[in-house]
Write a protein that holds these residues in place. Structure first.
Motif, PDB file in Angstrom:
ATOM      1  N   GLY A 102       0.869  -1.181  -0.103  1.00  0.00           N
ATOM      2  CA  GLY A 102      -0.040  -0.265   0.004  1.00  0.00           C
ATOM      3  C   GLY A 102       0.739   1.130  -0.038  1.00  0.00           C
ATOM      4  N   GLU A 103       2.096   1.187   0.426  1.00  0.00           N
ATOM      5  CA  GLU A 103       2.912   2.488   0.563  1.00  0.00           C
ATOM      6  C   GLU A 103       4.353   2.087   0.114  1.00  0.00           C
ATOM      7  OE1 GLU A 103       2.166   5.491   3.739  1.00  0.00           O
ATOM      8  OE2 GLU A 103       1.569   3.518   4.739  1.00  0.00           O
ATOM      9  N   ILE A 104       5.161   2.925  -0.454  1.00  0.00           N
ATOM     10  CA  ILE A 104       6.578   2.748  -0.780  1.00  0.00           C
ATOM     11  C   ILE A 104       7.093   4.225  -0.300  1.00  0.00           C
ATOM     12  CG2 ILE A 104       8.077   2.518  -2.507  1.00  0.00           C
ATOM     13  CD1 ILE A 104       6.351   0.685  -4.193  1.00  0.00           C
ATOM     14  N   ILE A 105       7.952   4.029   0.361  1.00  0.00           N
ATOM     15  CA  ILE A 105       8.502   5.302   1.156  1.00  0.00           C
ATOM     16  C   ILE A 105      10.077   5.316   0.767  1.00  0.00           C
ATOM     17  CG2 ILE A 105       8.730   6.554   3.286  1.00  0.00           C
ATOM     18  CD1 ILE A 105       6.557   4.933   4.314  1.00  0.00           C
ATOM     19  N   GLN A 106      10.448   6.261   0.170  1.00  0.00           N
ATOM     20  CA  GLN A 106      12.022   6.343  -0.282  1.00  0.00           C
ATOM     21  C   GLN A 106      12.568   7.353   0.860  1.00  0.00           C
ATOM     22  OE1 GLN A 106      13.824   5.904  -4.023  1.00  0.00           O
ATOM     23  NE2 GLN A 106      11.907   6.963  -4.858  1.00  0.00           N
ATOM     24  N   GLY A 107      13.870   6.795   1.621  1.00  0.00           N
ATOM     25  CA  GLY A 107      14.485   7.702   2.536  1.00  0.00           C
ATOM     26  C   GLY A 107      15.614   8.294   1.865  1.00  0.00           C
ATOM     27  N   SER A 108      16.317   9.080   2.423  1.00  0.00           N
ATOM     28  CA  SER A 108      17.234  10.023   1.858  1.00  0.00           C
ATOM     29  C   SER A 108      18.608   8.998   1.745  1.00  0.00           C
ATOM     30  CB  SER A 108      17.615  11.538   2.352  1.00  0.00           C
ATOM     31  OG  SER A 108      17.898  11.108   3.752  1.00  0.00           O
ATOM     32  N   SER A 109      18.805   8.381   2.680  1.00  0.00           N
ATOM     33  CA  SER A 109      19.953   7.529   2.903  1.00  0.00           C
ATOM     34  C   SER A 109      19.849   6.190   3.573  1.00  0.00           C
ATOM     35  CB  SER A 109      21.198   8.065   3.715  1.00  0.00           C
ATOM     36  OG  SER A 109      20.348   8.433   4.816  1.00  0.00           O
ATOM     37  N   ASN A 110      18.484   5.929   4.012  1.00  0.00           N
ATOM     38  CA  ASN A 110      18.012   4.610   4.528  1.00  0.00           C
ATOM     39  C   ASN A 110      17.641   3.809   3.808  1.00  0.00           C
ATOM     40  OD1 ASN A 110      19.329   5.644   7.014  1.00  0.00           O
ATOM     41  ND2 ASN A 110      17.398   6.673   7.599  1.00  0.00           N
ATOM     42  N   GLY A 111      17.647   3.866   2.458  1.00  0.00           N
ATOM     43  CA  GLY A 111      16.859   2.968   1.637  1.00  0.00           C
ATOM     44  C   GLY A 111      15.594   2.993   1.381  1.00  0.00           C
ATOM     45  N   THR A 112      14.686   2.278   1.053  1.00  0.00           N
ATOM     46  CA  THR A 112      13.350   2.197   0.739  1.00  0.00           C
ATOM     47  C   THR A 112      12.367   1.395   1.675  1.00  0.00           C
ATOM     48  OG1 THR A 112      13.872   2.677  -1.430  1.00  0.00           O
ATOM     49  CG2 THR A 112      11.776   2.217  -1.127  1.00  0.00           C
ATOM     50  N   THR A 113      11.349   1.925   2.018  1.00  0.00           N
ATOM     51  CA  THR A 113      10.532   0.997   3.101  1.00  0.00           C
ATOM     52  C   THR A 113       9.166   0.826   2.206  1.00  0.00           C
ATOM     53  OG1 THR A 113      11.329   2.061   5.079  1.00  0.00           O
ATOM     54  CG2 THR A 113       9.183   1.235   5.221  1.00  0.00           C
ATOM     55  N   VAL A 114       8.826  -0.549   2.143  1.00  0.00           N
ATOM     56  CA  VAL A 114       7.717  -0.974   1.717  1.00  0.00           C
ATOM     57  C   VAL A 114       6.506  -1.495   2.705  1.00  0.00           C
ATOM     58  CG1 VAL A 114       6.304  -2.735   0.057  1.00  0.00           C
ATOM     59  CG2 VAL A 114       8.749  -1.709  -0.457  1.00  0.00           C
ATOM     60  N   LYS A 115       5.446  -1.023   2.827  1.00  0.00           N
ATOM     61  CA  LYS A 115       4.525  -1.273   3.790  1.00  0.00           C
ATOM     62  C   LYS A 115       3.206  -1.978   3.071  1.00  0.00           C
ATOM     63  CE  LYS A 115       5.256   2.545   6.956  1.00  0.00           C
ATOM     64  NZ  LYS A 115       4.675   3.681   7.853  1.00  0.00           N
ATOM     65  N   ALA A 116       3.017  -2.906   3.664  1.00  0.00           N
ATOM     66  CA  ALA A 116       1.795  -3.892   3.211  1.00  0.00           C
ATOM     67  C   ALA A 116       0.618  -3.645   3.835  1.00  0.00           C
ATOM     68  CB  ALA A 116       2.131  -5.375   3.379  1.00  0.00           C
ATOM     69  N   GLU A 117      -0.512  -3.895   3.479  1.00  0.00           N
ATOM     70  CA  GLU A 117      -1.604  -3.619   4.136  1.00  0.00           C
ATOM     71  C   GLU A 117      -2.096  -4.246   5.535  1.00  0.00           C
ATOM     72  OE1 GLU A 117      -4.774  -2.391   0.303  1.00  0.00           O
ATOM     73  OE2 GLU A 117      -4.924  -4.137   1.156  1.00  0.00           O
ATOM     74  N   ASP A 118      -1.174  -5.706   5.806  1.00  0.00           N
ATOM     75  CA  ASP A 118      -1.417  -6.291   6.715  1.00  0.00           C
ATOM     76  C   ASP A 118      -0.461  -5.714   8.007  1.00  0.00           C
ATOM     77  OD1 ASP A 118       0.921  -7.225   6.078  1.00  0.00           O
ATOM     78  OD2 ASP A 118       0.708  -9.293   5.785  1.00  0.00           O
ATOM     79  N   GLY A 119       0.098  -4.618   7.931  1.00  0.00           N
ATOM     80  CA  GLY A 119       0.984  -4.000   8.838  1.00  0.00           C
ATOM     81  C   GLY A 119       2.427  -4.559   8.749  1.00  0.00           C
ATOM     82  N   CYS A 120       2.839  -5.541   7.857  1.00  0.00           N
ATOM     83  CA  CYS A 120       4.250  -5.835   7.662  1.00  0.00           C
ATOM     84  C   CYS A 120       4.917  -4.713   7.059  1.00  0.00           C
ATOM     85  CB  CYS A 120       4.374  -7.172   6.953  1.00  0.00           C
ATOM     86  SG  CYS A 120       3.599  -8.631   7.939  1.00  0.00           S
ATOM     87  N   VAL A 121       6.201  -4.667   7.522  1.00  0.00           N
ATOM     88  CA  VAL A 121       7.112  -3.631   6.979  1.00  0.00           C
ATOM     89  C   VAL A 121       8.441  -4.279   6.277  1.00  0.00           C
ATOM     90  CG1 VAL A 121       8.386  -1.531   7.384  1.00  0.00           C
ATOM     91  CG2 VAL A 121       6.229  -1.806   8.531  1.00  0.00           C
ATOM     92  N   TYR A 122       8.729  -3.678   5.202  1.00  0.00           N
ATOM     93  CA  TYR A 122       9.672  -4.379   4.524  1.00  0.00           C
ATOM     94  C   TYR A 122      10.879  -3.301   4.033  1.00  0.00           C
ATOM     95  CZ  TYR A 122       6.690  -8.368   4.012  1.00  0.00           C
ATOM     96  OH  TYR A 122       5.806  -9.221   4.352  1.00  0.00           O
ATOM     97  N   LYS A 123      12.259  -3.512   4.198  1.00  0.00           N
ATOM     98  CA  LYS A 123      13.129  -2.343   4.040  1.00  0.00           C
ATOM     99  C   LYS A 123      14.168  -3.021   3.100  1.00  0.00           C
ATOM    100  CE  LYS A 123      12.414   0.357   8.074  1.00  0.00           C
ATOM    101  NZ  LYS A 123      12.981   1.130   9.223  1.00  0.00           N
ATOM    102  N   ALA A 124      14.654  -2.210   2.252  1.00  0.00           N
ATOM    103  CA  ALA A 124      15.664  -2.577   1.431  1.00  0.00           C
ATOM    104  C   ALA A 124      16.433  -1.431   0.611  1.00  0.00           C
ATOM    105  CB  ALA A 124      15.103  -3.499   0.182  1.00  0.00           C
TER     106      ALA A 124
END
Length: 506
Positions: free
Chosen positions: A217-239
């Motif tokens: 549901g969300e893709i968040i790009q950080g300045s230096s901490n990579g990218t965060t992907v959030k799923a609708e079930d609350g799980c958070v993934y970073k890469a």
């Protein structure tokens, strides 16, 4: 609150593009990946269903582009897996046209209507080219009005546009098409790719790098901490990187929110792409009442409403004895039928069939109506760009935004709308990301080398200053040594150049 995990690469979407991109990464040593798939299966718009005791392809159904000098890569995959296929000959469809009284329209009348439609389409293309050049349009092509003209127009523009504007698929790979008629389904090719780098058990993928039912549901790009992907079930993934392998229909919807928002040049390219809805309705009958003679596999129905249950196919060539008919709808008719009940659709279909074959034919015992438009994980069947699309549009639609890479059949300038377009785009995106990762690693090594170039002499000097001499050392001398080392470290931490640092130490 869901779980959280970190990876090198997150791939959103497990269709043929996402899986082929992941395979490229895995084969090149990038194994710390996670594939997030919104549905409960892989394959995307390549999907089989069990219907009437056979496997039917409700999404992509053909290997299009076979028989040319260059081999279609998907055709090669099909041959490697011994996928059962059946040659499709569309050439006679334009001459198998039923009117609403059940009569076959004379072939010479059908041929004349077809020639008129082709000429009209060519003139329309010329007009578009002239308009783009700012020239005056000399001739306005006639619009189809009669039922036969509308049927021919539907076939020409929704199925055979290659006769008006050459299509890269047929130029490059050949003009033959083969229907997939294998119990394992077209999706078997995607599973075979996935099994080459994901763990399996008894023919099923059990690797936790593939996570199903994960709706991003969300893709968040950080300045230096990579990218965060959030799923609708609350799980958070970073890469550090994300490959976004979702359909252009999803990109045009509000399913995924980007932080920060995608730049205007990106969204403009996405919105320029058209989304085709292509619906194959399957009907099972207790017995055949249609002709199965050679050249009769495809037939048309001429109606005063364009695209109203126009294009038909029987499945006897692919599955003898199946007693199944398929009727294909597109775009607005697809959306209309998706919004009504299957029973309402069955009533409409049977009325059309009884116009063609008589009132005494049996009612279908089963019906299957795919709903690609109302599927929020697809929002359509495939991409379709205006014929005169600019090359820059394709550059923009597949260009990365920060650490987000885009892939899918809609990013393929030559093969958009085709399975091989999705497959090749995934490979290309995987290679592009590998190049980026190598470049970043080379930059890191260069920076490390530069740092060592500055640090090594200082460390050597530090070691020499801290060595204990054979005689007694005064407290004043000890303080002087410590002060000198601290000064050298101060200049080093301030990233001064090597000559200035050495001068300061002196």
């Amino acid at each position: 609150m869901g779980s959280s995990s970190c990876h090198s690469v997150i791939i959103v979407g497990a269709g043929i593009s996402g899986i082929s991109a992941a395979k490229v990464l895995a084969e090149n040593g990038v194994t710390d990946i996670v594939i997030l798939e919104a549905s409960d299966r892989i394959g995307g718009r390549i999907r089989k269903e069990e219907f009437g005791d056979i496997s039917i392809e409700i999404g992509a159904g053909w290997v299009a582009g076979v028989g040319g000098k260059t081999s279609n890569p998907v055709w090669e995959l099909a041959n490697q897996s011994s996928l059962r296929t059946c040659f499709s000959d569309y050439s006679n469809a334009r001459y198998n046209i039923y009117d609403q009284s059940g009569k076959i329209i004379p072939s010479e009348l059908a041929a004349a209507s077809y020639d008129k439609a082709v000429n009209s389409a060519i003139q329309e293309l010329k007009n578009q080219e002239e308009a783009n050049l700012g020239n005056t349009i000399s001739e306005i092509p006639s619009s189809p009005k009669t039922p036969i003209d509308l049927a021919i127009d539907f076939v020409l523009h929704d199925f055979e546009m290659a006769e008006v504007e050459p299509i890269s698929t047929y130029i490059e790979y050949g003009d033959e098409e083969f229907l997939v008629a294998d119990e394992r389904g077209y999706e078997f090719l995607v599973y075979k790719m996935a099994e080459s780098f994901l763990s399996t058990c008894q023919g099923k993928i059990v690797d936790n790098r593939l996570q199903l039912n994960k709706v991003v549901g969300e893709i968040i790009q950080g300045s230096s901490n990579g990218t965060t992907v959030k799923a609708e079930d609350g799980c958070v993934y970073k890469a550090q990187y994300v490959i976004l392998s979702v359909s252009v229909g999803v990109l045009q919807s509000d399913l995924i929110t980007f932080h920060p928002p995608l730049p205007e040049w990106k969204t403009a390219a996405i919105m320029k792409c058209e989304v085709i809805v292509y619906t194959k309705i399957f009907l099972k009958f207790p017995y055949k009442f249609w002709s199965c003679q050679h050249g009769k596999e495809f037939f048309l129905y001429a109606h005063e409403k364009r695209g109203y249950y126009t294009f038909w196919q029987h499945m006897e060539n692919a599955y003898p004895g199946s007693n199944i008919l398929v009727v294909t709808l597109t775009n607005e008719e697809s959306k209309r039928v998706e919004s009504q009940s299957d029973m309402a659709t069955l009533n409409e279909v049977m009325a059309v069939l009884r116009n063609m074959f008589g009132s005494d034919i049996p009612t279908a015992t089963q019906i299957f109506v795919p709903r690609w438009w109302n599927n929020r994980f697809q929002r359509g069947s495939y991409s379709d760009y205006p014929i005169l699309s600019k090359h820059q549009d394709f550059i923009h639609i597949k260009a990365p935004v920060g650490h987000i890479f885009f892939t899918g059949e809609h990013t393929s300038e030559k093969f958009n709308g085709y399975v091989h377009g999705g497959y090749l785009s995934g490979i290309e995106t995987g290679k592009t990301l590998l190049d980026e990762m190598r470049r970043v690693e080379e930059d890191r090594i260069d920076m490390e080398s530069q740092r060592n170039f500055l640090l090594d002499p200082l460390l050597s000097l530090t070691e020499s200053l801290t060595l204990t001499s054979t005689g007694a050392v005064s407290d004043f001398q000890k303080w002087d040594d410590i002060s000198t080392v601290a000064t050298s470290r101060l200049f080093l931490n301030n990233n001064t150049s090597s000559p200035v640092t050495q001068e300061a130490i002196k």
